[in-house]
Design an enzyme around this catalytic site. Structure first.
Site, PDB file in Angstrom:
ATOM      1  N   HIS A 178      32.351  57.934 -24.504  1.00 39.80           N
ATOM      2  CA  HIS A 178      31.822  59.263 -24.322  1.00 39.80           C
ATOM      3  C   HIS A 178      31.887  60.200 -23.410  1.00 39.80           C
ATOM      4  O   HIS A 178      31.451  61.405 -23.315  1.00 39.80           O
ATOM      5  CB  HIS A 178      30.380  58.973 -24.527  1.00 39.80           C
ATOM      6  CG  HIS A 178      29.470  58.452 -23.438  1.00 39.80           C
ATOM      7  ND1 HIS A 178      29.061  57.185 -23.294  1.00 39.80           N
ATOM      8  CD2 HIS A 178      28.903  59.215 -22.291  1.00 39.80           C
ATOM      9  CE1 HIS A 178      28.378  57.033 -22.140  1.00 39.80           C
ATOM     10  NE2 HIS A 178      28.221  58.368 -21.570  1.00 39.80           N
ATOM     11  N   ASP A 187      32.073  52.607 -28.117  1.00 43.36           N
ATOM     12  CA  ASP A 187      32.078  53.360 -26.836  1.00 43.36           C
ATOM     13  C   ASP A 187      32.853  52.839 -25.700  1.00 43.36           C
ATOM     14  O   ASP A 187      32.544  52.206 -24.562  1.00 43.36           O
ATOM     15  CB  ASP A 187      30.714  53.513 -26.388  1.00 43.36           C
ATOM     16  CG  ASP A 187      30.473  54.698 -25.128  1.00 43.36           C
ATOM     17  OD1 ASP A 187      31.352  55.689 -25.067  1.00 43.36           O
ATOM     18  OD2 ASP A 187      29.231  55.021 -24.637  1.00 43.36           O
ATOM     19  N   GLY A 241      24.987  59.520 -15.376  1.00 46.94           N
ATOM     20  CA  GLY A 241      25.958  59.591 -14.084  1.00 46.94           C
ATOM     21  C   GLY A 241      26.363  58.263 -13.907  1.00 46.94           C
ATOM     22  O   GLY A 241      27.355  58.021 -13.291  1.00 46.94           O
ATOM     23  N   SER A 243      27.209  56.187 -16.787  1.00 39.68           N
ATOM     24  CA  SER A 243      28.139  56.105 -17.892  1.00 39.68           C
ATOM     25  C   SER A 243      29.461  55.722 -17.612  1.00 39.68           C
ATOM     26  O   SER A 243      30.089  56.185 -16.529  1.00 39.68           O
ATOM     27  CB  SER A 243      28.095  57.576 -18.388  1.00 39.68           C
ATOM     28  OG  SER A 243      26.859  57.649 -19.311  1.00 39.68           O
ATOM     29  N   GLY A 244      29.926  54.725 -18.374  1.00 36.02           N
ATOM     30  CA  GLY A 244      31.147  54.381 -18.070  1.00 36.02           C
ATOM     31  C   GLY A 244      31.305  53.508 -16.981  1.00 36.02           C
ATOM     32  O   GLY A 244      32.503  52.724 -16.957  1.00 36.02           O
TER      33      GLY A 244
END
Length: 271
Positions: free
Chosen positions: A52, A109, A207, A209-210
């Site tokens: 995402h 994801d 922030g 994310s990932g």
């Protein structure tokens, strides 16, 4: 549901998570790069992160750089020799990635980022291990989420000044897939971790994310594995019975291996 900061975590010891990546993007060349997502260094040429992070116009490799060896988001405050940023020449997003905000649905994801040049490992920069295929960590296992995401769960999130960490215990799938929790949004290819009560006030957030959800391999603390990728959580990041949700890396072992080899073969490079 909110696509994912570390809320009410603590500042990490500088460079204690040497695989942590600050994924930075700029859409127009004169503008400065800005932190957008986290990632994990898993190989001298590869970053593991969330699909995402590359939605809409953020899917061009030339718009990104991957910064390693960071602690302070303001680079001038870091040790100059520690931080290194790398250009990107490939982004591989899972072909089955689904994000339907109106249905609160997100699946597969996961993404890989290929660096334009190989990373030279240092004390501040080194890769994290991948877990064995299919492994599921037991409920209650304390693992760490790290990132520069918003620290307060505010309406207008902002990037943290320093890398933060928080310990989040894994919650078993049976509990977290109950109607009061994440219900049918949760899938077996995800990890649910954190605290069931908002009183404990710890989670991942915007922030982060990932970024990595790191667990000690074999519980020894001597080696670390990236078991999760920060994927999503409750809006505002802290909500009763809405712990953080991560993509379970061990569910995508074959996908990771296949796509790394495929990219190298098609590009004519050598591993």
């Amino acid at each position: 549901m909110s696509i994912a900061r570390v809320v009410n975590g603590e500042e990490a010891v500088p460079h204690s998570w040497p695989w942590q990546v600050s994924m930075q993007v700029r859409l127009i060349s004169p503008l400065p790069y800005a932190h957008n997502c986290g990632g994990s260094l898993i190989h001298e040429e590869w970053i593991l992160t969330a699909a995402h992070c590359f939605m809409l116009s953020l899917n061009k490799p030339s718009n990104w750089r991957m910064c390693l060896g960071k602690h302070h988001m303001n680079s001038s405050m870091d040790v100059p020799s520690a931080e290194k940023c790398f250009k990107v020449d490939g982004i591989i997003r899972h072909e089955g990635f689904v994000y339907e905000q109106d249905k609160s649905d997100i699946a597969n994801d996961i993404a890989l980022v290929h660096l334009a040049e190989r990373v030279s490992m240092t004390r501040e920069i080194s890769p994290v291990c991948l877990p064995k295929p299919g492994v599921v960590m037991p409920a209650g296992t304390p693992c760490f989420v790290t990132g520069w995401g918003d620290e307060k769960g505010s309406l207008f999130p902002k990037v943290a000044e320093k890398l933060n960490q928080a310990t989040l215990p894994i919650i078993d799938f049976q509990t977290c897939s109950k109607p009061a929790y994440w219900w049918d949004v949760l899938r077996p290819s995800m990890i649910c971790a954190g605290y069931e009560s908002p009183d404990e006030l710890k989670s991942a957030c915007q922030g982060d994310s990932g970024g990595p959800f790191s667990c000690a391999a074999g519980g020894t603390g001597k080696a670390w594995e990236v078991h999760g990728i920060v994927s999503f959580g409750a809006r505002g990041c802290i909500k009763d019975k809405k712990p953080s949700v991560f993509t379970r890396v061990s569910a995508f072992s074959d996908w990771i291996d296949h796509n790394m080899k495929k990219f190298i073969y098609e590009s004519g490079k050598t591993i």
